[in-house]
Design a protein around this motif. Sequence first.
Motif, mmCIF file in Angstrom:
data_model
loop_
_atom_site.group_PDB
_atom_site.id
_atom_site.type_symbol
_atom_site.label_atom_id
_atom_site.label_comp_id
_atom_site.label_asym_id
_atom_site.label_seq_id
_atom_site.Cartn_x
_atom_site.Cartn_y
_atom_site.Cartn_z
ATOM 1 N N LEU A 212 0.840 -1.195 0.000
ATOM 2 C CA LEU A 212 0.000 0.000 0.000
ATOM 3 C C LEU A 212 0.879 1.250 0.000
ATOM 4 C CD1 LEU A 212 -2.654 -1.086 2.659
ATOM 5 C CD2 LEU A 212 -2.851 -1.201 0.175
ATOM 6 N N ASP A 213 0.264 2.389 -0.361
ATOM 7 C CA ASP A 213 1.052 3.618 -0.413
ATOM 8 C C ASP A 213 1.590 4.006 0.961
ATOM 9 O OD1 ASP A 213 -1.278 4.605 0.792
ATOM 10 O OD2 ASP A 213 -1.912 5.745 -0.968
ATOM 11 N N ASN A 214 0.914 3.565 2.039
ATOM 12 C CA ASN A 214 1.415 3.915 3.370
ATOM 13 C C ASN A 214 2.693 3.177 3.741
ATOM 14 O OD1 ASN A 214 0.661 1.325 4.380
ATOM 15 N ND2 ASN A 214 -1.348 2.055 4.977
ATOM 16 N N SER A 215 3.124 2.235 2.909
ATOM 17 C CA SER A 215 4.402 1.559 3.114
ATOM 18 C C SER A 215 5.515 2.223 2.319
ATOM 19 C CB SER A 215 4.304 0.085 2.699
ATOM 20 O OG SER A 215 4.252 -0.031 1.289
ATOM 21 N N GLY A 216 5.171 3.300 1.601
ATOM 22 C CA GLY A 216 6.146 3.998 0.776
ATOM 23 C C GLY A 216 6.267 3.457 -0.623
ATOM 24 N N ASP A 217 5.729 2.260 -0.850
ATOM 25 C CA ASP A 217 5.884 1.580 -2.138
ATOM 26 C C ASP A 217 4.636 0.758 -2.423
ATOM 27 O OD1 ASP A 217 6.661 0.209 -4.390
ATOM 28 O OD2 ASP A 217 8.354 -0.819 -3.448
ATOM 29 N N THR A 218 3.802 1.241 -3.334
ATOM 30 C CA THR A 218 2.579 0.517 -3.688
ATOM 31 C C THR A 218 2.897 -0.847 -4.281
ATOM 32 O OG1 THR A 218 1.486 2.624 -4.072
ATOM 33 C CG2 THR A 218 0.392 0.687 -4.947
ATOM 34 N N SER A 219 4.135 -1.025 -4.695
ATOM 35 C CA SER A 219 4.666 -2.328 -5.065
ATOM 36 C C SER A 219 3.944 -2.921 -6.269
ATOM 37 C CB SER A 219 4.620 -3.270 -3.855
ATOM 38 O OG SER A 219 5.290 -4.472 -4.102
ATOM 39 N N HIS A 220 3.032 -3.840 -6.060
ATOM 40 C CA HIS A 220 2.403 -4.550 -7.166
ATOM 41 C C HIS A 220 1.294 -3.708 -7.804
ATOM 42 C CE1 HIS A 220 4.221 -8.621 -6.464
ATOM 43 N NE2 HIS A 220 4.472 -8.044 -5.297
ATOM 44 N N PHE A 221 1.612 -3.027 -8.890
ATOM 45 C CA PHE A 221 0.607 -2.340 -9.700
ATOM 46 C C PHE A 221 1.129 -2.308 -11.131
ATOM 47 C CE2 PHE A 221 3.442 1.182 -8.995
ATOM 48 C CZ PHE A 221 3.263 2.044 -10.070
ATOM 49 N N ALA A 222 0.259 -2.103 -12.067
ATOM 50 C CA ALA A 222 0.666 -2.144 -13.477
ATOM 51 C C ALA A 222 -0.148 -1.155 -14.294
ATOM 52 C CB ALA A 222 0.496 -3.560 -14.036
ATOM 53 N N TRP A 223 0.509 -0.541 -15.274
ATOM 54 C CA TRP A 223 -0.195 0.314 -16.231
ATOM 55 C C TRP A 223 -0.829 -0.587 -17.274
ATOM 56 C CZ3 TRP A 223 -0.757 5.288 -15.068
ATOM 57 C CH2 TRP A 223 0.112 5.830 -14.111
ATOM 58 N N VAL A 224 -2.065 -0.329 -17.611
ATOM 59 C CA VAL A 224 -2.819 -1.255 -18.463
ATOM 60 C C VAL A 224 -3.258 -0.583 -19.752
ATOM 61 C CG1 VAL A 224 -3.625 -2.633 -16.528
ATOM 62 C CG2 VAL A 224 -4.972 -0.679 -17.263
ATOM 63 N N GLY A 225 -3.325 -1.403 -20.817
ATOM 64 C CA GLY A 225 -3.845 -0.932 -22.095
ATOM 65 C C GLY A 225 -2.932 0.071 -22.772
ATOM 66 N N ARG A 241 -2.527 -6.614 -5.417
ATOM 67 C CA ARG A 241 -1.905 -5.979 -4.259
ATOM 68 C C ARG A 241 -1.075 -6.965 -3.432
ATOM 69 N NH1 ARG A 241 -4.637 -5.243 1.543
ATOM 70 N NH2 ARG A 241 -2.701 -4.880 2.678
ATOM 71 N N GLY A 242 0.061 -6.488 -2.933
ATOM 72 C CA GLY A 242 0.885 -7.309 -2.054
ATOM 73 C C GLY A 242 2.283 -6.757 -1.945
ATOM 74 N N GLY A 243 2.947 -7.007 -0.824
ATOM 75 C CA GLY A 243 4.312 -6.542 -0.619
ATOM 76 C C GLY A 243 5.297 -7.689 -0.656
ATOM 77 N N ASP A 244 6.560 -7.380 -0.959
ATOM 78 C CA ASP A 244 7.608 -8.392 -1.089
ATOM 79 C C ASP A 244 8.614 -8.346 0.051
ATOM 80 O OD1 ASP A 244 6.474 -9.206 -3.479
ATOM 81 O OD2 ASP A 244 7.732 -7.890 -4.694
ATOM 82 N N TRP A 245 8.260 -7.719 1.160
ATOM 83 C CA TRP A 245 9.190 -7.603 2.280
ATOM 84 C C TRP A 245 9.607 -8.983 2.792
ATOM 85 C CZ3 TRP A 245 7.614 -7.848 7.874
ATOM 86 C CH2 TRP A 245 8.687 -7.564 8.726
ATOM 87 N N ILE A 246 8.659 -9.845 3.026
ATOM 88 C CA ILE A 246 8.968 -11.194 3.517
ATOM 89 C C ILE A 246 9.537 -12.068 2.412
ATOM 90 C CG2 ILE A 246 7.896 -13.343 4.308
ATOM 91 C CD1 ILE A 246 8.308 -11.423 6.555
ATOM 92 N N ALA A 247 8.933 -11.979 1.233
ATOM 93 C CA ALA A 247 9.335 -12.815 0.101
ATOM 94 C C ALA A 247 8.551 -12.379 -1.118
ATOM 95 C CB ALA A 247 9.067 -14.290 0.409
#
Length: 609
Positions: A212-225, A241-247
């Motif tokens: 999420l943006d509150n983590s500083g990095d929205t991480s998993h998102f993509a521009w489409v079309g 949505r999801g973060g990669d901090w753990i893995a």
Amino acid sequence: KELQKLLAYSVSGYDRVLAITGAIVLGLATSVMSGQELDQTLSGLLSTPFLVNAGPEQYTCPIDPNRETKLNDFHIRGTSLGGWMVLEPWLTPSLFYQFLGASKKWGDDAKNHVGIDSKTFCTALGSKEANRQLRNHWKTWVDEDQIRRLAEIGVEHLRIPIADWMYVPYEPFIGCWDGALEEMDRVLDLCEKYNIGVLLDLHAVKHSQNGLDNSGDTSHFAWVGNLTSSGAAYYEHWNMRGGDWIAPLEESIEVTDLVYMSTNVPHIIDTLHVVNLIVERYKNRKVVMGLEPVNEPWDKIPLALLKEFYWRSYQIIQLKAPHWITLLHDSFRLSKENFGSFMTNCDNYAIDSHIYQAWAWENTAEWFQEHACEDKMRLVEMEALGVPIVVGEWSLATDNCAMWLNGLNDNVPGYPKVTCEMIECPAPYMGKDALQPNAPPDKSLPAQDPFGTGGVSYVEYGMCPRDRPFAGERDVVRTLSYNKLHAFDPSTHGQFFWNFRTEFETRWDYQRAVELGWIPTDWNNNATQHEIKHACDAVLNSKKLPNTIHRPLHDTAVTLYACLFAVFACIVLVVVYLKHNVYSAYSSFKAQREGYEVVPDSRSALEEP
């Protein structure tokens, strides 16, 4: 003493035995160690394997027989300085209006010029321009007037979200976040001046703990079309949505869920290193009273791994700043099964639970008021088990209407559930002289891209959405607030309202809430305490739910039962003693009369002549 403490807290589990052995070999004794040597020892300690199947006994502190005060004897309350060091577009939209109309300005390259969080703010503007704007943002979002005002209205503690890149810079934050540590020192000095305690909150970590943006990095998102075929730029986020901090996050076999198929312990070790640096930097600042080692880790993170991270963070903090409170977020999984036996007998810690109604379905004011009272029960249950709870975030919002609450020009799919109120977007908080680009938005323009694919939350013709008011808003929300305070404040170890200010969203703004009479300023006033204590009487009595269970009461009850048990045990011993001696005396008397000898203290040896 530090060696004894480290042994006591760590010698459980084979890995920790190895760790302590290594520590002893390195000669861990703070009386003869330099700070650099201590850091080296901690680095060695943190390099040991992580436990993933640890039982509750491995996260238990030893009982100190010489302790004269009760465990976790603290109560904290206040608000948070959100949106300051870790950017969230919904808190400071004036900083992000400049990214609207991206495709019109940048065409096919729009995706490289849009900021939706701290990370992309730097990449979209470049480090030089981003840092110029950030320096102005830092000094205007939190200035001395703000801190003074918070002190005047009764704020006792501030929870300050910070980011790991402030202490261990990495791209794209190198250069972009220059000056952040000096700004932290400025605000800590102000808090000390106005007698406000500070709890540091590691809100953003590398690779993102929640996506999420509150983590500083929205991480998993993509521009489409094709970004320009429809005349607008779109991005998708919520379905991935999801973060990669753990893995690295991966799709499950059924491709219906996102799961962690592996773990990446070096990421966690990096964060522990940051925790160590933060403690080392601020341990002698008397205004700092604690640290939260990570904020809102996603509920899909393996709980066993998260607990191991928490345990090691706690050890670092206790080793270097034993007077600090360690706040540990529940990962939105608060229950006695998950945390009831975690950190048993440990001092200066609490489990942090964030409780919001903003993501609820549309409902009546009465439903929200009643539900606020019922939130108390789970907290009371944990406190009764000896688990200290702090409600680290809560607000008065009852819908998702706050503009960009769930992302820049985006929303959680299906939200908002209600028709939002639209108000004129206000002038930027930086002031007119700041010349902040595109702030406020042009009143002649409809909604502008980029658009998230999740849901609607747009600026239209200079109008911004915010929470829908109830009929009789002022009185309704005041009742709601006091019900929440009843549930969150006296029954726990404390609470922090989110947030200390917003640009125009009243239900998320502590200072506006005080002005409207929704939150008290005189916490020690008898009338205030009485109103909070009895705010939920009608609701709890109607449901036959306990209204007065409180940890200190629980402690008193335990003490009383212990005393009664001791008295009972003494009575039993006296009875046994008397019975034994009376019986022996009677046997001797009988033997003398009947002419046979009694073998002393051995009734089994009695024999007829």
